[in-house]
Design a protein around this motif. Structure first.
Motif, mmCIF file in Angstrom:
data_model
loop_
_atom_site.group_PDB
_atom_site.id
_atom_site.type_symbol
_atom_site.label_atom_id
_atom_site.label_comp_id
_atom_site.label_asym_id
_atom_site.label_seq_id
_atom_site.Cartn_x
_atom_site.Cartn_y
_atom_site.Cartn_z
ATOM 1 N N THR A 77 0.855 -1.188 0.000
ATOM 2 C CA THR A 77 0.000 0.000 0.000
ATOM 3 C C THR A 77 0.888 1.233 0.000
ATOM 4 O OG1 THR A 77 -1.702 -1.180 1.233
ATOM 5 C CG2 THR A 77 -1.849 1.218 1.212
ATOM 6 N N GLU A 79 0.722 5.386 0.085
ATOM 7 C CA GLU A 79 -0.071 6.593 0.329
ATOM 8 C C GLU A 79 0.878 7.779 0.283
ATOM 9 O OE1 GLU A 79 -3.300 6.099 3.450
ATOM 10 O OE2 GLU A 79 -1.861 4.529 4.015
ATOM 11 N N LYS A 133 -3.547 7.013 -3.082
ATOM 12 C CA LYS A 133 -3.459 5.772 -2.306
ATOM 13 C C LYS A 133 -3.648 4.633 -3.288
ATOM 14 C CE LYS A 133 -5.232 3.090 1.544
ATOM 15 N NZ LYS A 133 -6.094 3.047 2.719
#
Length: 199
Positions: A77, A79, A133
């Motif tokens: 992930t 971001e 994101k």
């Protein structure tokens, strides 16, 4: 699955080294200097801004990569938040250099707008505040070792958009207890057969 090239480009698109992060040794905290021309990116990530002596259109305020460090076979992930000083239009390009240890795997120029489509973005990208994101799947088959990535992005008029670098070490996953147990049982069985054969 995402390739190393796509991972480098996604890090760049996400507004994206390790040498500048603190290392704790019991009660002592050491801060290693960044290599010349680099600056750590705020947040939990293995990335740094490179070529800091050059004006760049993208200012990265924060970048978080989870897990950090990235793990083969897991979801990654990313971001990020930052500010883009000018629009990015068709014709923008990125030069990507990926090394495995000292071995260069990729040193190639790519159309930035074409590559952004691989991470669900498209040109033109308008100037102003940017947040992103993204979740990408890393392949399980990433060979263990140290990878260093450098991505330099430019507009169609050769203005510097951003320079990012990252250093990540992938290690072998620990063996599962069941596979160790099976290996020991197989070895014991082989030893028993050998002993019985010689008796």
């Amino acid at each position: 699955m995402v390739s190393l090239k796509q991972l480098a480009l996604l890090s760049l698109a996400a507004s994206s080294g390790v040498l500048a992060s603190p290392v704790a040794l019991s009660d002592i905290s050491l801060q290693f200097p960044s290599p010349p021309g680099t600056k750590p990116i705020p947040g939990d990530n293995p990335c740094a801004i490179c070529d800091t002596y050059e004006h760049q259109l993208l200012t990265i305020n924060k970048l978080t990569v989870t897990p950090n460090p990235p793990e083969a076979g897991s979801n990654l992930t990313i971001e990020a938040s930052g500010f883009l000083e000018d629009d990015i239009a068709d014709g923008a390009y990125v030069v990507v250099d990926v090394r495995y240890g000292y071995v260069r795997l990729i040193n190639q120029e790519f159309d930035l707008c074409d590559e952004l489509e691989n991470v669900d973005m498209k040109c033109p990208i308008t100037k102003g505040p940017r947040t992103i994101k993204k979740v990408v799947e890393l392949p399980k088959e990433i060979p263990p070792g140290k990878y260093t990535v450098k991505a330099q992005a430019f507009t169609d008029e050769d203005e510097y958009i951003a320079c990012l670098t990252a250093s990540v070490t992938f290690s072998l996953p620990p063996p599962k207890l069941s596979s160790i147990t099976d290996s020991v049982k197989s070895w014991v069985s082989s030893v028993k057969r050998a002993v019985i054969t010689y008796l």
